[in-house]
Design a protein around this motif. Structure first.
Motif, PDB file in Angstrom:
ATOM      1  N   GLU A 157     126.718  38.865 108.017  1.00  0.00           N
ATOM      2  CA  GLU A 157     126.964  39.477 106.716  1.00  0.00           C
ATOM      3  C   GLU A 157     125.989  38.895 105.697  1.00  0.00           C
ATOM      4  O   GLU A 157     125.354  37.860 105.941  1.00  0.00           O
ATOM      5  CB  GLU A 157     128.408  39.222 106.273  1.00  0.00           C
ATOM      6  CG  GLU A 157     129.459  39.743 107.240  1.00  0.00           C
ATOM      7  CD  GLU A 157     129.461  41.253 107.323  1.00  0.00           C
ATOM      8  OE1 GLU A 157     128.976  41.899 106.367  1.00  0.00           O
ATOM      9  OE2 GLU A 157     129.934  41.789 108.338  1.00  0.00           O
TER      10      GLU A 157
ATOM     11  N   HIS B  65     133.624  40.936 102.702  1.00  0.00           N
ATOM     12  CA  HIS B  65     132.194  40.702 102.916  1.00  0.00           C
ATOM     13  C   HIS B  65     131.377  41.011 101.665  1.00  0.00           C
ATOM     14  O   HIS B  65     130.266  41.537 101.752  1.00  0.00           O
ATOM     15  CB  HIS B  65     131.681  41.526 104.096  1.00  0.00           C
ATOM     16  CG  HIS B  65     132.528  41.400 105.321  1.00  0.00           C
ATOM     17  ND1 HIS B  65     132.941  40.190 105.817  1.00  0.00           N
ATOM     18  CD2 HIS B  65     133.054  42.354 106.139  1.00  0.00           C
ATOM     19  CE1 HIS B  65     133.676  40.392 106.899  1.00  0.00           C
ATOM     20  NE2 HIS B  65     133.775  41.682 107.115  1.00  0.00           N
TER      21      HIS B  65
ATOM     22  N   ASP C 179     139.230  41.447 106.926  1.00  0.00           N
ATOM     23  CA  ASP C 179     137.901  41.979 106.632  1.00  0.00           C
ATOM     24  C   ASP C 179     137.877  42.921 105.437  1.00  0.00           C
ATOM     25  O   ASP C 179     136.792  43.323 105.008  1.00  0.00           O
ATOM     26  CB  ASP C 179     137.359  42.731 107.855  1.00  0.00           C
ATOM     27  CG  ASP C 179     137.089  41.798 109.017  1.00  0.00           C
ATOM     28  OD1 ASP C 179     136.808  40.604 108.752  1.00  0.00           O
ATOM     29  OD2 ASP C 179     137.160  42.238 110.175  1.00  0.00           O
TER      30      ASP C 179
END
Length: 832
Positions: A98, A139, A181
């Motif tokens: 990421e 992220h 996530d």
């Protein structure tokens, strides 16, 4: 942790036993939580505060890939981002695969930068350093922060940040955690328990309800999962609200890999959990060890250790462990790591083991490190420290032993095959700051391992800075004024004693039998000396800014008389010393035969107690009113409680009092040992049976302290938490919370007590029996500044802040980049 307040201006109150007719509790006023606290536009000047910045702001931030050279992450042109320069950095997210997110800041602004794997850099947003700290989620798709409400901003949208009000029943500042996530968890404390909110990039936060009790639950996040501990059980809360309970003991370590986790118990084993399948497995032979810094490799492996010292490679995906009996650790420090195929142990040498066969593949001599991190490319990173105290990172090829070394630390994260390098040293800074004084004075850079700074009680303040030089053989002393100007320097050996006693700096040269004080009334300062033949064993006497030395069987005081160093024979005494620091021993205590004397501020001896013949005496506990004297008589320890001032008064502690010990007791003004026992507050003195000070009808004593001539206790019961204290009219108390929960309190001085619990903080004025709730965005580690104002670090914000209770304003005093700050001392004078 609690500690006595420095200022004691209220009259000392006499401790009385618990009475049935004690006054009823004073309830906390119900009010709408104050969300209007803001900065004071023109704060009045304040006293000067000495501030410790732990881990001075790191200017440079570098990256080191597995196959390249270190390179800087800092922008070449800070002005392009609105910065005058880059003075500090902070890594926010370094997840493999990421983008890398980090902040760079000058003295006013912090800019969030996103660096993609292809090397492109994008500035996402700018905030003032006094603005709340933000938490990144999904992220880097969005961030959230608390500022009198919960704010959410999506980086992939041009929309303005959205603010969501937190229900008024919930007073605490939310703790924000990365959760999976896609979401972020906001954990807040309500009257009915811990609430978990699921925060997404769009839409209002979703309340998943109560997930833990305020009475015994703790919360933390690891690997994008949210955990609550309550009693002997652990609960995992998934983003959809589903909960998994793991029944086990008190965990000290947690490793998370995807949907699996390993929870290490307190020296009795470990539990592995697969949250998707519900499978659990007990891992036998896992022992409590200094492996807390171990991380899971990208392949999902972590090192375990058995009671016999053997190491093993644990597979987080299957819950299986393969032990390598010949790979053992004895002593330390050492670094261990594994990728599942190989296991490395780094002490003075680096050993590489084959996990499948247990054989030694390689042993590379002289390759050491106290922390190891495995890379996928057949390499290991080792963190080490050089003899000079600087930190280095070594990258070692496991097959060849080839090693490269660069200055820095790798605790900031591993981004793919690139390690983010932090500072090569962990020096701290001392600042002097005050409201109405600009700019702040400082910093004094201090390395805690080789340097120390001691304040001299003069106005304006001066500091004696000492540091080890020349391979730890010499000490360089520098006298510094408040403007950071060196006034005087002296280099001594480690055996040459330099003392700060009151407002004087003294030097004792035992070999030359010479004592000298630093005369600050001349410029430059000079040492004024006197020879004392036969002098040995010097000790400071801070109450008189002098030094005492033993000369034969006599005790001699050396003091400053104008520009002369003068001696005064005290008599045939032997000094008595304390277990605690010399700072605590302000007066001089000495023995003459069997008699223990105290020399006070007037320099005269006062007989305090006569002890048994042949006693070896030391001071075990000291307060302003009493001391506990330990007298070893014929190999048996006997303890006496002795009054410091006034009429000579003492008593010997009973066998019951000695049996409970001093470790978990405190000394009240009457000289008794106060402690919690079976939910009650009791005092042990000369009698075999303790006196009951407080036996709460509702609940039990949770925490207690002795301060400003009174005992204080926080109790917890079905009706909530209550703060009790002694008074001439009997025990008093106020309601600290309406439901039972974990709680802490700390005396601030001037009769003010700061009570903290999961729902927020309260200030209790004991004299007025008034309770004030601290605003929700002003929870902090407060210290007394002056009438109506407190100073300290604030939760969720950088720097040091001042809260004015009268105007309900929160004003920054010092924001030194990203260093963590706390108050050392409020100085008695302002620094102009």
């Amino acid at each position: 942790m609690l500690w006595p307040a420095r200022a004691c201006t209220l009259a000392l109150l006499t401790l009385l036993a618990c009475r049935e007719d004690a006054a009823p509790p004073l309830a906390v006023e119900t009010e709408t939580p104050r969300d209007t606290v803001g900065p004071d536009p023109n704060p009045a000047p304040s006293p000067t505060v000495e501030i410790w910045v732990d881990g001075s702001p790191q200017v440079d931030l570098r990256a080191w890939s597995a196959d390249g050279q270190p390179w800087s992450l800092l922008p070449e042109n800070p002005a392009a981002y609105g910065l005058s320069a880059v003075l500090s950095t902070r890594v926010l997210s370094a997840r493999s695969g990421e983008p890398l997110f980090y902040e760079v800041a000058d003295e006013r602004l912090a800019v969030l930068l996103r660096r993609d794997p292809d090397g492109s850099v994008q500035a996402l947003r700018t905030r003032g350093l006094t603005a709340p700290i933000r938490t990144l989620a999904a992220h880097g798709r969005f961030e959230a922060w608390w500022d009198r409400g919960l704010w959410v901003q999506d980086f992939e949208s041009t929309d303005e940040p959205r603010r969501y009000a937190v229900p008024e029943a919930i007073h605490s500042i939310p703790s924000l955690y990365v959760w999976g996530d896609h979401d972020l968890a906001a954990v807040v404390a309500g009257e009915d328990g811990w609430h978990a909110y699921r925060v997404s990039a769009s839409g209002a936060p979703a309340d998943l309800g109560v997930v833990g009790s305020l009475e015994d639950a703790g919360v933390w996040s690891s690997g994008g999962r949210l955990f609550f501990r309550h009693g002997e059980a652990l609960t995992d809360v998934a983003p959809d609200g589903e909960r998994t309970t793991i029944p086990s003991g008190g965990y000290y370590g947690t490793w998370v890999y995807g949907s699996t986790a390993l929870f290490a118990d307190n020296g009795t084993g470990a539990t592995w959990v697969d949250f998707e399948t519900g499978m659990t497995r007990e891992v036998d032979g896992f022992t409590d060890d200094a492996l807390a810094q171990q991380v899971v490799s990208r392949g999902g492996h972590v090192v375990l250790k058995r009671a016999d010292g053997a190491l093993g490679a644990f597979d987080m995906r299957t819950g299986e462990v393969r032990w390598v009996p010949d790979a053992v650790t004895e002593g330390g420090p050492y670094g261990v790591a594994t990728d599942g195929r190989r296991l490395v142990v780094s002490r003075r040498d680096l050993e590489v083991y084959d996990v499948a066969s247990g054989t030694v593949l390689h042993r590379w001599e002289g390759v050491s490190g106290f922390w190891a991190l495995m890379l996928d490319e057949g390499q290991v990173l080792l963190q080490d420290v050089l003899p000079q105290g600087a930190y280095v990172v070594r990258r070692v090829a496991l097959d060849t032993g080839a090693a490269e070394e660069v200055p820095g630390t790798f605790g900031l994260g591993l981004w793919g095959d690139t390690v983010i390098l932090g500072p090569s040293s962990h020096s701290s800074e001392i600042w002097l700051a005050a409201l109405g004084v600009s700019p702040p004075l400082g910093p004094f850079q201090v390395d805690p391992s080789t340097e120390w700074l001691e304040r001299i009680t003069v106005t304006p303040p001066r500091f004696l800075h000492s540091r080890l030089v020349s391979g730890y053989e010499l000490v360089e002393h520098t006298l510094i004024d408040a403007q950071r100007r060196p006034i005087w320097r002296l280099e001594t050996t480690l055996n040459d004693e330099l003392w700060v006693s009151g407002d004087r700096v003294w030097r004792f040269d035992e070999e030359a039998e010479t004592l000298s004080f630093l005369d600050l009334d001349v410029s430059p300062p000079e040492l004024r000396s006197v020879v004392v033949n036969g002098a040995s064993r010097s000790h400071s006497w801070p109450a008189r800014s002098s030094i005492i030395v033993q000369v034969g069987d006599e005790l001699v005081e050396v003091y400053a008389d104008g520009a002369q160093a003068t001696t005064r024979v005290l008599g045939r005494y032997t000094p008595v010393h304390s277990y605690s620091s010399a700072r605590d021993q302000r007066d001089l205590w000495a023995m003459h035969g069997r008699d223990l004397h105290r020399f006070g501020l007037d320099g005269q001896a006062s007989l305090r107690v006569r002890l048994p013949e042949g006693s070896r005496v030391s001071l075990a506990v000291m307060t302003e009113e009493r001391v506990v004297v330990r007298a070893e008589v014929g190999g048996v320890d006997r303890y006496y409680s002795v009054a410091v001032g006034g009429a000579a008064e003492s008593f010997e502690f009973s066998a019951a009092a000695i049996g409970v010990g001093l470790s978990y007791s405190m000394l009240d003004p009457q000289g008794r040992l106060v402690r919690e026992e079976e939910g009650r507050l009791v005092a042990y003195g000369a009698s075999e049976e303790p006196e009951v000070l407080l036996a709460p009808a509702d609940g039990e004593v949770d925490r207690f302290w002795v301060s400003e001539g009174r005992w204080l206790a926080l109790t917890r019961g079905a009706g909530g938490n209550q703060l009790w204290w002694s008074s001439p009219e009997g025990p008093r108390h106020v309601q600290a919370s309406s439901v039972p929960m974990q709680g802490w309190f700390r005396p601030l001085g001037e009769g003010l007590i700061l009570v903290s619990n999961p729902t927020g903080q309260l200030l209790v004025d004991l004299a007025e029996r008034r309770v004030t709730r601290v605003p929700r965005d002003a929870n902090g580690a407060w210290s007394w500044l002056e009438e109506g104002r407190l100073v300290g670090p604030v939760s969720g914000r950088d720097g040091l802040w001042v809260w004015d209770m009268r105007s309900n304003t929160l004003t920054p005093m010092l924001v030194p980049g990203f260093g963590w700050s706390f108050v050392v001392e409020v100085l008695p004078s302002r620094v102009e």
